[in-house]
Design a protein around this motif. Structure first.
Motif, PDB file in Angstrom:
ATOM      1  N   THR A  78      -0.640   3.865  -2.516  1.00 15.58           N
ATOM      2  CA  THR A  78      -1.879   4.503  -2.072  1.00 15.58           C
ATOM      3  C   THR A  78      -1.597   5.508  -0.958  1.00 15.58           C
ATOM      4  O   THR A  78      -2.052   6.655  -1.011  1.00 15.58           O
ATOM      5  CB  THR A  78      -2.856   3.419  -1.554  1.00 15.58           C
ATOM      6  N   VAL A  79      -0.842   5.066   0.043  1.00 21.70           N
ATOM      7  CA  VAL A  79      -0.550   5.944   1.176  1.00 21.70           C
ATOM      8  C   VAL A  79       0.312   7.134   0.702  1.00 21.70           C
ATOM      9  O   VAL A  79       0.054   8.284   1.084  1.00 21.70           O
ATOM     10  CB  VAL A  79       0.179   5.156   2.301  1.00 21.70           C
ATOM     11  N   ARG A  86      -5.289  -7.890  -0.698  1.00 22.92           N
ATOM     12  CA  ARG A  86      -5.509  -6.499  -1.158  1.00 22.92           C
ATOM     13  C   ARG A  86      -5.388  -6.409  -2.680  1.00 22.92           C
ATOM     14  O   ARG A  86      -6.160  -5.732  -3.339  1.00 22.92           O
ATOM     15  CB  ARG A  86      -4.476  -5.569  -0.514  1.00 22.92           C
ATOM     16  N   GLN A  92       0.511   8.540  -2.265  1.00 24.42           N
ATOM     17  CA  GLN A  92      -0.291   9.481  -3.056  1.00 24.42           C
ATOM     18  C   GLN A  92      -1.163  10.360  -2.156  1.00 24.42           C
ATOM     19  O   GLN A  92      -1.209  11.584  -2.289  1.00 24.42           O
ATOM     20  CB  GLN A  92      -1.172   8.682  -4.032  1.00 24.42           C
ATOM     21  N   LYS A  93      -1.837   9.728  -1.196  1.00 23.16           N
ATOM     22  CA  LYS A  93      -2.731  10.475  -0.299  1.00 23.16           C
ATOM     23  C   LYS A  93      -1.940  11.444   0.576  1.00 23.16           C
ATOM     24  O   LYS A  93      -2.368  12.579   0.827  1.00 23.16           O
ATOM     25  CB  LYS A  93      -3.534   9.516   0.582  1.00 23.16           C
ATOM     26  N   LYS A 135      -3.951  11.627 -11.537  1.00 18.86           N
ATOM     27  CA  LYS A 135      -3.077  10.469 -11.476  1.00 18.86           C
ATOM     28  C   LYS A 135      -1.988  10.735 -12.499  1.00 18.86           C
ATOM     29  O   LYS A 135      -2.288  11.109 -13.637  1.00 18.86           O
ATOM     30  CB  LYS A 135      -3.858   9.203 -11.863  1.00 18.86           C
ATOM     31  N   ARG A 152       1.545  -1.378 -15.134  1.00 19.72           N
ATOM     32  CA  ARG A 152       0.962  -1.935 -13.900  1.00 19.72           C
ATOM     33  C   ARG A 152       0.693  -3.428 -13.998  1.00 19.72           C
ATOM     34  O   ARG A 152       0.249  -4.045 -13.024  1.00 19.72           O
ATOM     35  CB  ARG A 152      -0.347  -1.207 -13.542  1.00 19.72           C
ATOM     36  N   VAL A 177      -6.346   1.881   5.134  1.00 23.35           N
ATOM     37  CA  VAL A 177      -5.510   2.921   4.526  1.00 23.35           C
ATOM     38  C   VAL A 177      -5.566   4.198   5.363  1.00 23.35           C
ATOM     39  O   VAL A 177      -4.556   4.830   5.651  1.00 23.35           O
ATOM     40  CB  VAL A 177      -5.968   3.225   3.079  1.00 23.35           C
ATOM     41  N   GLY A 237       0.795  -1.228   0.000  1.00 17.47           N
ATOM     42  CA  GLY A 237       0.000   0.000   0.000  1.00 17.47           C
ATOM     43  C   GLY A 237       0.825   1.274   0.000  1.00 17.47           C
ATOM     44  O   GLY A 237       0.307   2.365   0.249  1.00 17.47           O
ATOM     45  N   GLN A 242      -8.195  -5.388  -5.491  1.00 25.59           N
ATOM     46  CA  GLN A 242      -7.923  -4.303  -6.437  1.00 25.59           C
ATOM     47  C   GLN A 242      -8.185  -4.766  -7.876  1.00 25.59           C
ATOM     48  O   GLN A 242      -8.842  -4.070  -8.652  1.00 25.59           O
ATOM     49  CB  GLN A 242      -6.442  -3.950  -6.292  1.00 25.59           C
ATOM     50  N   ASP A 248       7.131   7.859  -7.437  1.00 26.65           N
ATOM     51  CA  ASP A 248       6.815   6.430  -7.398  1.00 26.65           C
ATOM     52  C   ASP A 248       8.004   5.750  -8.076  1.00 26.65           C
ATOM     53  O   ASP A 248       8.028   5.580  -9.296  1.00 26.65           O
ATOM     54  CB  ASP A 248       5.502   6.205  -8.158  1.00 26.65           C
TER      55      ASP A 248
END
Ligand code: DC
Length: 214
Positions: free
Chosen positions: A15-16, A151, A18-19, A71, A86, A203, A12, A155, A30
């Protein structure tokens, strides 16, 4: 200010990261995307993955444009490869490519160039140990392989893709081994990293812990 987030596949970090970057108004690196782009470019140029010199040349000459937006978009030789990089097989090849010292060297400066005011969130495997050893805050995320596979499956299912659950867990374990056991910049927490076991965290919970640390 540089914040590094390292950890194994599927934990994660993306995700973490980016946030966190959104919340703080920071830039985002990244780093896995750079290894994925190198792997994809090498595959398209039919480079032998055992030929380290040729792989490093691909990394050095990477014709990539990062298009900012909600994104980030990755253009390889002008083509949008944001989805292509990806794919699971590209991730696996990125892990192989990342075992090469010459490739890592070729990508080092490119990664450091992302450091810009007001700050950077950098996620990967060796952000805290090698790329940004002087970072202000170093986070190392972990979770069991089974939880990370769960996870990932969720997804993929959400994206309407076919899922082979057993294979996903197997692949995660192979990548863990490759990334942890390589000689150069292996996946491991920096001495001054703060480890967070996210196995039973959401998250948002992880983000709250990281924000409190920031
Ligand atoms: O984070 P990711 O799944 O997108 O990374 C793909 C592969 O790239 C990962 O298995 C190992 C390699 N990688 C690396 O060696 N060093 C990094 N800093 C980031 C990724």
């Amino acid at each position: 200010m540089i914040i590094t987030i390292d950890g194994p596949s599927g934990v994660g970090k993306g995700t973490v990261g980016q946030k966190l970057a959104d919340k703080l108004g920071f830039h985002l690196l990244d780093s896995g995307a750079l290894y994925r782009l190198t792997a994809l470019a090498a595959e398209r140029q039919k480079v032998d993955f055992a030929d380290e010199k040729a792989l490093a040349k691909v990394a050095r000459e990477l014709d990539v444009v990062f298009e900012p937006g909600d994104k980030i978009k990755y253009l390889l030789a002008g083509e949008d490869v944001s989805d292509a990089i990806r794919q699971e097989d590209v991730g696996m090849n990125a892990s192989r490519v990342g075992a090469s010292e010459q490739v890592r060297e070729a990508l080092l400066q490119l990664q450091r160039n992302f450091a810009r005011a007001p700050g950077l969130v950098a996620d990967g495997r060796d952000m805290g140990t090698t790329v940004f050893p002087g970072a202000s805050l170093k986070i190392f995320l972990s979770a069991t392989a089974e939880e990370r596979a769960r996870r990932r499956i969720k997804q993929l299912q959400a994206a309407g893709q076919a899922v082979d659950a057993e294979q996903i867990l197997k692949d995660i374990k192979i990548r863990d081994k490759q990334d942890r056991e390589r000689l150069i910049s292996p996946l491991k927490p920096a001495d001054d990293a703060i480890e967070i076991d996210t196995t039973s965290m959401s998250v948002q919970q992880v983000l709250d812990v990281v924000l409190a640390l920031v």
